[in-house]
Design a protein around this motif. Structure first.
Motif, PDB file in Angstrom:
ATOM      1  N   MET A 242      -5.246   4.562  -9.184  1.00  0.00           N
ATOM      2  CA  MET A 242      -4.383   3.740  -9.273  1.00  0.00           C
ATOM      3  C   MET A 242      -3.353   3.776  -8.016  1.00  0.00           C
ATOM      4  O   MET A 242      -2.749   5.048  -7.963  1.00  0.00           O
ATOM      5  CB  MET A 242      -3.503   3.601 -10.619  1.00  0.00           C
ATOM      6  N   ASN A 243      -2.759   2.968  -7.181  1.00  0.00           N
ATOM      7  CA  ASN A 243      -1.708   3.417  -6.345  1.00  0.00           C
ATOM      8  C   ASN A 243      -0.524   3.535  -7.131  1.00  0.00           C
ATOM      9  O   ASN A 243      -0.266   2.839  -8.102  1.00  0.00           O
ATOM     10  CB  ASN A 243      -1.489   1.981  -5.534  1.00  0.00           C
ATOM     11  N   LYS A 244       0.391   4.248  -6.367  1.00  0.00           N
ATOM     12  CA  LYS A 244       1.883   4.619  -6.909  1.00  0.00           C
ATOM     13  C   LYS A 244       2.391   3.221  -7.186  1.00  0.00           C
ATOM     14  O   LYS A 244       2.615   2.397  -6.263  1.00  0.00           O
ATOM     15  CB  LYS A 244       2.537   5.701  -5.999  1.00  0.00           C
ATOM     16  N   ILE A 245       3.188   2.917  -8.501  1.00  0.00           N
ATOM     17  CA  ILE A 245       3.860   2.008  -8.671  1.00  0.00           C
ATOM     18  C   ILE A 245       5.265   1.988  -8.127  1.00  0.00           C
ATOM     19  O   ILE A 245       6.012   2.983  -8.316  1.00  0.00           O
ATOM     20  CB  ILE A 245       3.919   1.843 -10.240  1.00  0.00           C
ATOM     21  N   GLN A 246       5.799   1.045  -7.534  1.00  0.00           N
ATOM     22  CA  GLN A 246       6.977   0.908  -6.880  1.00  0.00           C
ATOM     23  C   GLN A 246       7.723  -0.301  -7.549  1.00  0.00           C
ATOM     24  O   GLN A 246       7.287  -1.348  -7.861  1.00  0.00           O
ATOM     25  CB  GLN A 246       6.825   0.663  -5.257  1.00  0.00           C
TER      26      GLN A 246
ATOM     27  N   HIS B 230       7.058  -7.343  -7.614  1.00  0.00           N
ATOM     28  CA  HIS B 230       6.701  -7.838  -6.286  1.00  0.00           C
ATOM     29  C   HIS B 230       5.605  -8.455  -5.870  1.00  0.00           C
ATOM     30  O   HIS B 230       4.831  -8.743  -6.688  1.00  0.00           O
ATOM     31  CB  HIS B 230       7.063  -6.421  -5.255  1.00  0.00           C
ATOM     32  N   THR B 231       5.172  -8.286  -4.587  1.00  0.00           N
ATOM     33  CA  THR B 231       4.095  -9.439  -4.066  1.00  0.00           C
ATOM     34  C   THR B 231       2.906  -8.757  -4.081  1.00  0.00           C
ATOM     35  O   THR B 231       1.842  -9.351  -3.865  1.00  0.00           O
ATOM     36  CB  THR B 231       4.246 -10.002  -2.706  1.00  0.00           C
ATOM     37  N   GLU B 232       2.867  -7.382  -4.346  1.00  0.00           N
ATOM     38  CA  GLU B 232       1.719  -6.615  -4.274  1.00  0.00           C
ATOM     39  C   GLU B 232       1.042  -5.870  -5.426  1.00  0.00           C
ATOM     40  O   GLU B 232       0.360  -5.036  -5.417  1.00  0.00           O
ATOM     41  CB  GLU B 232       2.011  -5.363  -2.982  1.00  0.00           C
ATOM     42  N   LEU B 233       1.801  -6.313  -6.707  1.00  0.00           N
ATOM     43  CA  LEU B 233       1.438  -5.706  -7.916  1.00  0.00           C
ATOM     44  C   LEU B 233      -0.140  -5.908  -8.129  1.00  0.00           C
ATOM     45  O   LEU B 233      -0.576  -7.197  -8.060  1.00  0.00           O
ATOM     46  CB  LEU B 233       2.197  -6.300  -9.056  1.00  0.00           C
ATOM     47  N   ASP B 234      -0.932  -5.085  -8.782  1.00  0.00           N
ATOM     48  CA  ASP B 234      -2.171  -5.350  -9.056  1.00  0.00           C
ATOM     49  C   ASP B 234      -2.408  -5.192 -10.813  1.00  0.00           C
ATOM     50  O   ASP B 234      -1.754  -4.536 -11.277  1.00  0.00           O
ATOM     51  CB  ASP B 234      -3.246  -4.622  -8.300  1.00  0.00           C
ATOM     52  N   GLU B 235      -3.608  -5.820 -10.912  1.00  0.00           N
ATOM     53  CA  GLU B 235      -3.772  -5.821 -12.517  1.00  0.00           C
ATOM     54  C   GLU B 235      -3.958  -4.405 -13.063  1.00  0.00           C
ATOM     55  O   GLU B 235      -3.413  -4.188 -14.303  1.00  0.00           O
ATOM     56  CB  GLU B 235      -5.478  -6.400 -12.556  1.00  0.00           C
ATOM     57  N   GLU B 236      -4.448  -3.429 -12.422  1.00  0.00           N
ATOM     58  CA  GLU B 236      -4.337  -1.964 -12.987  1.00  0.00           C
ATOM     59  C   GLU B 236      -3.084  -1.626 -13.239  1.00  0.00           C
ATOM     60  O   GLU B 236      -2.692  -0.932 -14.450  1.00  0.00           O
ATOM     61  CB  GLU B 236      -5.237  -1.105 -11.916  1.00  0.00           C
TER      62      GLU B 236
ATOM     63  N   GLY C 145       3.548  -2.615   1.436  1.00  0.00           N
ATOM     64  CA  GLY C 145       2.287  -3.169   1.329  1.00  0.00           C
ATOM     65  C   GLY C 145       2.450  -4.851   1.635  1.00  0.00           C
ATOM     66  O   GLY C 145       1.449  -5.131   2.257  1.00  0.00           O
ATOM     67  N   GLN C 146       3.598  -5.249   1.576  1.00  0.00           N
ATOM     68  CA  GLN C 146       3.746  -6.472   1.892  1.00  0.00           C
ATOM     69  C   GLN C 146       3.647  -6.594   3.644  1.00  0.00           C
ATOM     70  O   GLN C 146       3.184  -7.625   4.257  1.00  0.00           O
ATOM     71  CB  GLN C 146       5.104  -7.200   1.680  1.00  0.00           C
ATOM     72  N   TYR C 147       4.319  -5.731   4.333  1.00  0.00           N
ATOM     73  CA  TYR C 147       4.419  -5.546   5.790  1.00  0.00           C
ATOM     74  C   TYR C 147       3.197  -5.573   6.175  1.00  0.00           C
ATOM     75  O   TYR C 147       2.914  -6.170   7.353  1.00  0.00           O
ATOM     76  CB  TYR C 147       5.452  -4.130   6.096  1.00  0.00           C
TER      77      TYR C 147
END
Ligand SMILES: *Cc1c(COP(=O)(O)O)cnc(C)c1O
Length: 377
Positions: free
Chosen positions: A1-5, A356-362, A11-13
């Protein structure tokens, strides 16, 4: 899992990198750093997006509020009603202009200014109401515009957190938040729903005369070069920020939909949890753009939950931990605690989760599992 911010600007950039980089370099190459064509283009594009007649870019959202109030000609001693539960910028500029802030309570479900509390706070000196569209959802503008009309008051919308949200009127009409009152302000601070890569802000209005006045105020009170007709300020959006905003504006609806999708997944996971109250939306899904996804923790475990999430490396925030009427700078003997029962309770219950716009399901599954397990433990 990517580090949660809390907010994932990187990620958006990555997704708009080529366009943003080339637009920034074009500005550098042109050396039109201030008031360049990018600023004018962005202004036009935002006017179209919001369906307002005038957008006046400025340096940040706090300036935007201040300039809106200056433009309306509010005078020392005039009373301005705003919400007790919000970021301090709103009350700060009221005080700075030597106007009299009148803080009132909010609604327990939407967190927005309570129209009934506004009515009770009106005096012969009241000149304006500043509804803050908190966390991404517009305040009750049907009621607020009605009150304003009846008492001949200005409405200044603080739209720093709700750009792109729709507001549906009782009669079925629909407008963008920020296009409803006499004037509105917004912020392009990087973490806002439409953020630039530095500071930025804007004022919106449909009033031609007010727009003219404000265009002079942002530029040292000049309407003709070196003729200073009113006391103004220096508040500009620079061309590099405008270039970034031009690259992002066409994606704003998609960004807000990504936030709405994340909010939906959060809320589905929290549904049926007795100790957790999910954000309340008025009407259809397009009314809330989730600048923050804010829960209420109903069993007194909010502070412990913050600690627990920090330990699990899940960022979170408490917006806002102290009511404005209790802040040293804004205390006033006119205020009575019983007039702020909702805010006094909310400051103990609210917690905002990563949004934010890049949150994923995991990531969302991990966050919701940790919250639910801890709150029920
Ligand atoms: C961010 C914010 C502001 C101030 O915007 P800046 O650009 O940081 O000056 C004002 N009001 C609200 C509600 C905000 O969220």
């Amino acid at each position: 899992m990517n580090k949660i911010q809390m907010v994932d600007l990187k990620g958006q950039y990555e997704k708009i990198k080529d366009q943003v980089n080339s637009s920034i370099l074009e500005v550098v190459d042109s050396t039109a750093f201030i008031n360049g064509p990018e600023v004018h283009q962005f202004q036009k594009e935002l006017e179209e997006y919001l369906d307002v007649k005038h957008v006046i870019p400025c340096a940040n959202g706090t300036d935007a509020l201040q300039i809106a109030m200056m433009g309306l000609g509010l005078k020392p001693g005039d009373e301005v009603i705003t919400a007790d539960f919000t970021f301090a910028a709103t009350v700060e500029v009221i005080a700075l202009l030597q106007l009299t802030p009148v803080l009132v309570d909010v609604e327990p479900d939407t967190f927005n200014i309570d129209p009934e509390a506004i009515k009770k706070a009106i005096t012969p000196r009241t000149k304006a109401i500043v509804p803050v569209h908190l966390f991404g959802q517009a305040a009750n503008m049907d009621a607020i515009m009605e009150i304003a009309e009846e008492h001949n008051l200005y409405v200044i919308e603080d739209n720093a957190q709700a750009i792109g949200a729709n507001y549906h009127f009782k009669d079925g009409k629909k407008k963008k938040a920020g296009a409803i009152g006499h004037v509105a302000s917004t912020s392009f601070f990087p973490s806002k729903n439409l953020g630039c890569y530095g500071d930025g802000g804007a004022i919106f209005t449909n009033d031609d005369d007010l727009a003219h006045t404000i265009r002079g105020i942002v530029n040292h009170g000049m309407y003709e070069r070196y003729h200073h007709d009113v006391v103004g300020v220096n508040s500009r959006l620079d061309s590099i920020q405008a270039a970034v905003l031009r690259a992002k504006l066409p994606n704003l609806d998609t960004y807000n939909e990504a936030r709405q999708m994340a909010a939906k997944k959060y809320s589905e996971a929290f549904k049926g949890q007795d100790n957790i109250e999910i954000p309340y939306t008025v009407g259809s899904d397009d009314t809330h753009v989730y600048h923050q996804y804010t829960l209420k923790i109903m069993n007194g475990k909010r502070d412990a939950l913050v600690k627990h999430l920090n330990e699990k490396e899940i960022p979170c925030g408490v917006y806002y931990p102290i009511p404005l009427h209790s802040q040293k700078a804004y205390k006033d003997e006119r205020y009575m605690e019983e007039d702020f029962t909702v805010t006094n309770q909310l400051v103990k219950e609210v917690i905002s989760l990563p949004m934010h716009t890049e949150l994923d399901e995991e990531q969302i599954n991990f966050i919701t599992k940790e919250v639910i397990e801890f709150v029920n433990s």
